[in-house]
Scaffold this motif. Structure first.
Motif, PDB file in Angstrom:
ATOM      1  N   HIS A  36      62.643  27.897  -3.889  1.00 28.55           N
ATOM      2  CA  HIS A  36      61.878  28.980  -4.487  1.00 28.55           C
ATOM      3  C   HIS A  36      62.351  29.178  -5.920  1.00 28.55           C
ATOM      4  O   HIS A  36      63.413  28.697  -6.319  1.00 28.55           O
ATOM      5  CB  HIS A  36      62.082  30.289  -3.710  1.00 28.55           C
ATOM      6  N   ARG A  43      60.332  36.678  -5.969  1.00 31.01           N
ATOM      7  CA  ARG A  43      60.491  35.273  -5.580  1.00 31.01           C
ATOM      8  C   ARG A  43      59.128  34.604  -5.494  1.00 31.01           C
ATOM      9  O   ARG A  43      58.181  35.161  -4.931  1.00 31.01           O
ATOM     10  CB  ARG A  43      61.191  35.185  -4.223  1.00 31.01           C
ATOM     11  N   HIS A  45      56.918  30.562  -5.175  1.00 28.67           N
ATOM     12  CA  HIS A  45      57.010  29.194  -4.664  1.00 28.67           C
ATOM     13  C   HIS A  45      57.465  28.254  -5.784  1.00 28.67           C
ATOM     14  O   HIS A  45      57.131  28.445  -6.956  1.00 28.67           O
ATOM     15  CB  HIS A  45      55.648  28.733  -4.122  1.00 28.67           C
ATOM     16  N   ASN A  56      56.195  35.244  -3.017  1.00 29.42           N
ATOM     17  CA  ASN A  56      56.203  34.882  -1.595  1.00 29.42           C
ATOM     18  C   ASN A  56      57.389  35.480  -0.856  1.00 29.42           C
ATOM     19  O   ASN A  56      57.750  35.008   0.226  1.00 29.42           O
ATOM     20  CB  ASN A  56      56.177  33.354  -1.423  1.00 29.42           C
ATOM     21  N   ASP A  57      57.989  36.525  -1.428  1.00 31.16           N
ATOM     22  CA  ASP A  57      59.154  37.159  -0.806  1.00 31.16           C
ATOM     23  C   ASP A  57      58.725  38.053   0.361  1.00 31.16           C
ATOM     24  O   ASP A  57      57.549  38.112   0.727  1.00 31.16           O
ATOM     25  CB  ASP A  57      59.963  37.938  -1.848  1.00 31.16           C
ATOM     26  N   SER A 120      53.374  27.807  -0.284  1.00 26.36           N
ATOM     27  CA  SER A 120      54.649  28.419   0.073  1.00 26.36           C
ATOM     28  C   SER A 120      55.030  28.138   1.525  1.00 26.36           C
ATOM     29  O   SER A 120      54.199  28.322   2.427  1.00 26.36           O
ATOM     30  CB  SER A 120      54.599  29.933  -0.138  1.00 26.36           C
TER      31      SER A 120
END
Length: 335
Positions: A36, A43, A45, A56-57, A120
């Motif tokens: 990541h 965060r 990808h 994408n956290d 992701s």
């Protein structure tokens, strides 16, 4: 134009030449996909970095799962509206996110193989045996055989595709004759029937989002374009159904009130993710600038005097049977 040079060969073996085999290369490549990157406290990808605006956290994943629940409320618990066959065999879920739709679909269609693709790797590892998750860029060439898919599902991909016409053409090519495509999107623009959104930050937000998406080269207006573009790709029996989803629990109808509560929660969880990357990268804003706008947005989201709603669109269409192809296209609409 860059000077053309012959491709040179590195004749020096790597330091770990003894271990440089296909297995170690596979491990290295797989590791790079699972990595990541971090930016402005969120965060993102690392595979195809910058191809998608959203983080994408864990917060982003919560936002996606709330959105899935909201879609179930919109449809009365239906995962899809297209009239697909009960014995559907091969299904592709583009932009699967946390994979929750693919898993739910696989549970109610145990005879189907469901492939969920995303940039992701945030999907669970324990899934039904008929689900497969693949890290893949849907705008690149697809590896599936032509006319091998029965149903293609797309949801929440606004700001993710630079050429929707090309994507719909790929879908057409890989669907079996008689197969269906279904595309769900939501508008970034909040409206009101009583004018209470006029002159508020809701209007500013929409204009900024559209401008950032245009600068990014991936439109945030696909909610209003998907029906026409799907028809243009060659599909027939094109149907569009639009929904008004309140933002906040201001509606008198109990079901709409519940939808509004979840939509407001979805907005609050997703606001920063919507704006941070696009506004700082493509509008030249600072993280602090974005924070001020988010504060203003959170205030209107909680204002009971503002009766805002978003429009959602669902478009589904069929690839013509072989004997129908070349006979022309047809459109239909649903309220």
């Amino acid at each position: 134009m860059a000077e053309e040079r012959p491709l040179e060969v590195d004749n020096e073996p790597p330091a770990d030449a003894d271990s440089w085999d296909s297995q170690s290369e596979l491990t290295s490549l797989r590791s790079s996909i699972l990595e990541h990157r971090y930016e402005n406290g969120r965060r993102y990808h690392a595979y195809r970095p910058g191809a998608y605006w959203g983080p994408n956290d864990e917060q982003a994943q919560n936002h996606l799962d709330i959105g899935h629940h909201l879609h179930n409320l919109l449809t009365g618990g239906k995962l899809y509206l297209a009239p697909i066959a009960d014995n559907v065999r091969k299904v592709l879920d583009i932009g699967t996110g946390t994979g929750i739709w693919a898993i739910d679909f696989a549970d109610i269609h145990p005879s189907a193989t469901v492939i969920g693709t995303d940039l992701s790797p945030i999907q669970p590892s324990w899934v039904p045996p008929n689900v497969q998750f693949v890290i893949e860029d849907c705008t690149e060439e697809w590896l599936y055989e032509k006319e091998s898919l029965d149903y293609i599902h797309i949801r929440g991909m606004y700001g993710s595709v630079g050429d929707w016409d090309a994507l719909y053409k790929k879908a057409y090519k890989h669907l079996k004759p008689g197969g269906y495509i279904e595309h769900w999107e939501q508008s970034v623009q909040a409206k009101s029937e009583d004018g209470t959104t006029s002159g508020t930050v809701y209007e500013e937000w929409a204009e900024l989002a559209w401008r950032a998406g245009d600068a990014f080269g991936k439109t945030l207006r696909i909610v209003d374009e998907s029906k026409h573009r799907i028809s243009k790709a060659g599909f027939t029996d094109v149907v569009e159904k639009r929904f008004k989803c309140p933002i906040g629990p201001w509606a008198a109808d109990p079901t709409l009130k519940k939808m509004g509560s979840f939509n407001r929660l979805q907005q609050e969880e997703g606001l920063e993710g919507y704006a941070m990357y696009l506004f700082t990268t493509y509008l030249g804003w600072t993280r602090e600038d974005v924070g001020v706008l988010l504060g203003r947005m959170r205030t209107v989201l909680r204002d009971p005097k503002i009766h805002a709603y978003q429009e959602y669109s669902a478009v589904w269409a069929r690839k013509p049977l072989v004997e129908e192809q070349g006979e022309g296209k047809g459109e239909a609409s649903a309220a």
